[in-house]
Design an enzyme around this catalytic site. Structure first.
Site, mmCIF file in Angstrom:
data_model
loop_
_atom_site.group_PDB
_atom_site.id
_atom_site.type_symbol
_atom_site.label_atom_id
_atom_site.label_comp_id
_atom_site.label_asym_id
_atom_site.label_seq_id
_atom_site.Cartn_x
_atom_site.Cartn_y
_atom_site.Cartn_z
ATOM 1 N N HIS A 130 49.746 40.711 39.141
ATOM 2 C CA HIS A 130 48.731 40.456 40.170
ATOM 3 C C HIS A 130 49.466 40.281 41.505
ATOM 4 O O HIS A 130 50.608 39.814 41.529
ATOM 5 C CB HIS A 130 48.006 39.160 39.786
ATOM 6 N N ASP A 207 52.775 33.561 34.706
ATOM 7 C CA ASP A 207 51.455 33.527 35.323
ATOM 8 C C ASP A 207 50.453 33.513 34.167
ATOM 9 O O ASP A 207 50.254 34.534 33.494
ATOM 10 C CB ASP A 207 51.292 34.766 36.209
ATOM 11 N N GLN A 210 45.329 34.405 33.159
ATOM 12 C CA GLN A 210 44.435 35.082 32.211
ATOM 13 C C GLN A 210 44.786 34.737 30.768
ATOM 14 O O GLN A 210 44.350 35.430 29.845
ATOM 15 C CB GLN A 210 44.507 36.611 32.399
ATOM 16 N N LYS A 233 39.060 29.782 36.214
ATOM 17 C CA LYS A 233 39.041 30.865 35.221
ATOM 18 C C LYS A 233 38.986 30.310 33.796
ATOM 19 O O LYS A 233 38.987 31.058 32.836
ATOM 20 C CB LYS A 233 40.282 31.744 35.375
ATOM 21 N N CYS A 371 43.441 43.505 42.390
ATOM 22 C CA CYS A 371 44.626 42.865 42.990
ATOM 23 C C CYS A 371 45.913 43.280 42.284
ATOM 24 O O CYS A 371 46.850 42.474 42.151
ATOM 25 C CB CYS A 371 44.513 41.334 43.000
#
Ligand SMILES: Cc1ncc(COP(=O)(O)O)c(C=O)c1O
Length: 413
Positions: A130, A207, A210, A233, A371
């Site tokens: 991202h 990261d 997700q 999220k 993104c």
């Protein structure tokens, strides 16, 4: 257990009752919300907690002796206390509150960068990052004269692990990789990535924007150095995020922002910094969001992330299978290990046009580059249509999506 059995066993209708927004219509159709990668909907438990905060607790944290301030501070710190077992962190003070994944990554790039990255040093990211896990490292490299390497991917959207191995060396100062790709759904082999980086002495930032809502995460078992994610999220409020950092790194790097709360003592001659985690939490935080994130953590914990992962995987496999029956439909991102994301293209149709037709039918998907512009360039496409699945989606909704995509194909192709 068979996937279909899992779909039946997971009580999705009672889960859906917790999410008031799911009963609304869009363009006269029942809402089918499949833009969960962008942000998830919120359960009543989180919404009620927000109302309760403003009607019963509203006060600043960590500073007042008065009753409300103590209540708000206790509630805020409850979230940190719940995050520790949620991630299996060794210490509560390894959990820093930020605005979200983006700020968590910027914090590490900025503070770790100042302390440890110098001219000629090398950093590694991947082709599926991202923008928020690309640009902070590019800026750091420009500032410090360091070199940014990118691990390539294959056509299925899987990391080229041989290329990764060959990029690692004693000059590698950081590996920053996404756990789950927001645009492809690829689940990366993070344990192996971390072990390989550690073998050359490099720390790893994951990261997990997700990942944290879809998979159980154990930061000690992974031995990860930094982990970043966003509350919004994972069924929590907007404006709160988390940075997990190993104590040894958080003690070794300088503060991020400066001001109130992050100090121990200020004189005009010298300032000393507060202990962890407050050293990294300058100024008034998003108190309401911080407090209410605890209710999202409770929600995920009560359902169980293993159960959520199994259920969502069943939906992913079912929808993938049905979508592939549509002539001219191509899925971008076909890794063996995937989670919750189906990115696709219809031959001859622009993703935006497909998205507009789906919206008219009440279906919320994301269209565009998500993104991840360098990733779209890698596949030589302008973007995709992305359906991203959450724990409240149903098999019937997958059928609605497939029928709508068929309809879009008949209109556009
Ligand atoms: C993989 C990934 N990383 C980082 C981010 C940025 O998250 P936020 O905007 O909440 O900071 C996102 C958001 O979509 C994402 O999917």
């Amino acid at each position: 257990m068979e996937r279909t059995a899992i779909l039946e066993w997971f009580d999705v209708s009672s889960v859906r009752e917790d999410f008031p927004i799911l009963t609304r219509t869009v363009n006269g159709k029942p809402l089918v919300y499949l833009d969960n990668g962008a942000t998830t909907q919120k359960p009543r438990q989180v919404i009620d907690a927000i109302v309760n905060y403003y009607t019963q607790l509203n006060s600043n944290v960590h500073r007042g002796v008065h009753h409300l301030s103590q209540l708000a501070t206790d509630a805020f710190e409850v979230t940190r206390r719940k995050l520790q077992p949620f991630l299996n962190a060794a210490h509560e003070h390894e959990l820093i509150f930020t605005r979200g994944t983006t700020e968590s990554i910027n914090l590490v790039a900025s503070c770790y960068g100042k302390a440890f990255v110098n001219t000629g040093d090398e950093l590694i990211i991947s082709a599926m990052e991202h923008h928020s896990n690309i640009v902070p490292w590019q800026i750091l490299c420009e500032e410090r004269g360091a070199i940014l390497h990118v691990v390539p991917i294959n056509d299925a959207g899987e990391l080229d692990m041989d290329a990764y191995r060959s990029l690692l060396n004693e000059r590698t100062k950081m590996v920053a990789i996404t756990y789950v790709s927001n645009a492809l759904g690829t689940v990366n082999p993070v344990k192996e990535i971390i072990a390989l980086a550690h073998a050359v002495g490099a720390p790893v930032l994951l990261d997990a924007a997700q990942a944290v809502q879809h998979l159980p995460i154990d930061v000690q078992a992974l031995d990860v150095d930094f982990l970043a994610f966003s509350g919004h999220k994972m069924y929590g409020p907007t404006g709160i995020g988390v940075l997990y950092g190993k104590e040894k790194w958080l003690n070794a790097i300088p503060p991020y922002q400066s001001g109130g709360e992050m100090i121990k003592e200020v004189t005009f001659a010298k300032t000393t910094y507060n202990e962890l985690p407050f050293k990294f939490e300058a100024g008034t935080p998003n108190i309401e969001a911080g407090i209410c994130l605890a209710h999202a953590i409770d929600y995920l914990t009560e359902l169980g992330l293993d159960n959520i992962a199994s259920y969502e995987h069943g939906l992913l496999e079912y929808a993938t299978h049905e979508l592939l029956e549509i002539p001219g439909l191509r899925i971008v991102g076909t890794a063996k290990e995937k989670s919750s994301v189906i990115s696709f293209l219809l031959d001859g149709a622009h993703p935006y046009d497909v998205g507009v037709i789906l919206d008219k039918l009440g279906i919320a998907v994301r269209t565009g580059h998500h993104c991840t512009q360098p990733l779209m360039d890698r596949f030589n496409i302008p973007g995709t249509v992305r359906a991203s699945i959450a724990l409240y989606n149903t098999r019937e909704e997958m059928d609605t999506l497939v029928a709508a995509v068929r309809r879009a194909a008949s209109m556009l192709v």
